[in-house]
Scaffold this motif. Structure first.
Motif, PDB file in Angstrom:
ATOM      1  N   LEU A   1       0.869  -1.185   0.000  1.00 17.73           N
ATOM      2  CA  LEU A   1       0.000   0.000   0.000  1.00 17.73           C
ATOM      3  C   LEU A   1       0.900   1.227   0.000  1.00 17.73           C
ATOM      4  CD1 LEU A   1      -2.957   0.889   0.054  1.00 17.73           C
ATOM      5  CD2 LEU A   1      -2.830   0.887   2.536  1.00 17.73           C
ATOM      6  N   GLU A   2       0.949   1.920  -1.135  1.00 14.09           N
ATOM      7  CA  GLU A   2       1.880   3.029  -1.333  1.00 14.09           C
ATOM      8  C   GLU A   2       1.454   4.308  -0.616  1.00 14.09           C
ATOM      9  OE1 GLU A   2       1.766   3.459  -5.541  1.00 14.09           O
ATOM     10  OE2 GLU A   2       2.496   1.419  -5.875  1.00 14.09           O
ATOM     11  N   TYR A   3       0.159   4.523  -0.512  1.00 13.91           N
ATOM     12  CA  TYR A   3      -0.344   5.777   0.046  1.00 13.91           C
ATOM     13  C   TYR A   3      -1.664   5.521   0.749  1.00 13.91           C
ATOM     14  CZ  TYR A   3      -2.580  10.322   0.282  1.00 13.91           C
ATOM     15  OH  TYR A   3      -3.235  11.443   0.734  1.00 13.91           O
ATOM     16  N   VAL A   4      -1.846   6.148   1.890  1.00 11.79           N
ATOM     17  CA  VAL A   4      -3.125   6.136   2.588  1.00 11.79           C
ATOM     18  C   VAL A   4      -3.281   7.489   3.270  1.00 11.79           C
ATOM     19  CG1 VAL A   4      -2.243   5.085   4.711  1.00 11.79           C
ATOM     20  CG2 VAL A   4      -4.613   4.781   4.125  1.00 11.79           C
ATOM     21  N   ASP A   5      -4.487   8.038   3.227  1.00 13.76           N
ATOM     22  CA  ASP A   5      -4.759   9.273   3.964  1.00 13.76           C
ATOM     23  C   ASP A   5      -5.663   8.926   5.140  1.00 13.76           C
ATOM     24  OD1 ASP A   5      -7.322   9.023   2.894  1.00 13.76           O
ATOM     25  OD2 ASP A   5      -7.149  10.756   1.568  1.00 13.76           O
ATOM     26  N   SER A   6      -6.133   9.928   5.859  1.00  6.44           N
ATOM     27  CA  SER A   6      -6.943   9.660   7.052  1.00  6.44           C
ATOM     28  C   SER A   6      -8.240   8.930   6.704  1.00  6.44           C
ATOM     29  CB  SER A   6      -7.223  10.943   7.825  1.00  6.44           C
ATOM     30  OG  SER A   6      -7.871  11.885   7.006  1.00  6.44           O
TER      31      SER A   6
END
Length: 90
Positions: free
Chosen positions: A44-49
């Motif tokens: 998972l390269e990117y996750v936001d809130s």
């Protein structure tokens, strides 16, 4: 975000942001196979809130029978920020 079942482990890859959550929300109860025990976040390269909240929703649907594993460095930052270490295996 892509989801790939590998036995009792499910590999989550790609990006999980607010727009992804909006798109995936209606599918949340069927997104993860019933026999899944581990969500592997290593790809998972990117996750936001919003994405982190979505992952927590997936955990809550599993009634404590699902753990998160191998967060990427970017995901690890949010885990620490929101004090979510208890949901992750070593």
């Amino acid at each position: 975000m892509q989801v790939e079942s590998q036995g009792t482990t499910c590999l989550i890859s790609g990006r999980l942001g607010q727009e992804d959550v909006k798109r995936l929300w209606p599918q949340r109860s069927s997104l993860i196979a019933a026999n899944t025990q581990v969500l592997d976040l290593s790809a998972l390269e990117y996750v936001d809130s919003a994405g982190m909240a979505f992952l927590m929703e997936l955990l809550s649907q599993a009634n404590g029978e699902l753990v998160l594993k191998a967060p990427s460095e970017q995901v690890r930052k949010l885990v620490s920020l929101y004090d979510l270490e208890a949901f992750f295996t070593e």
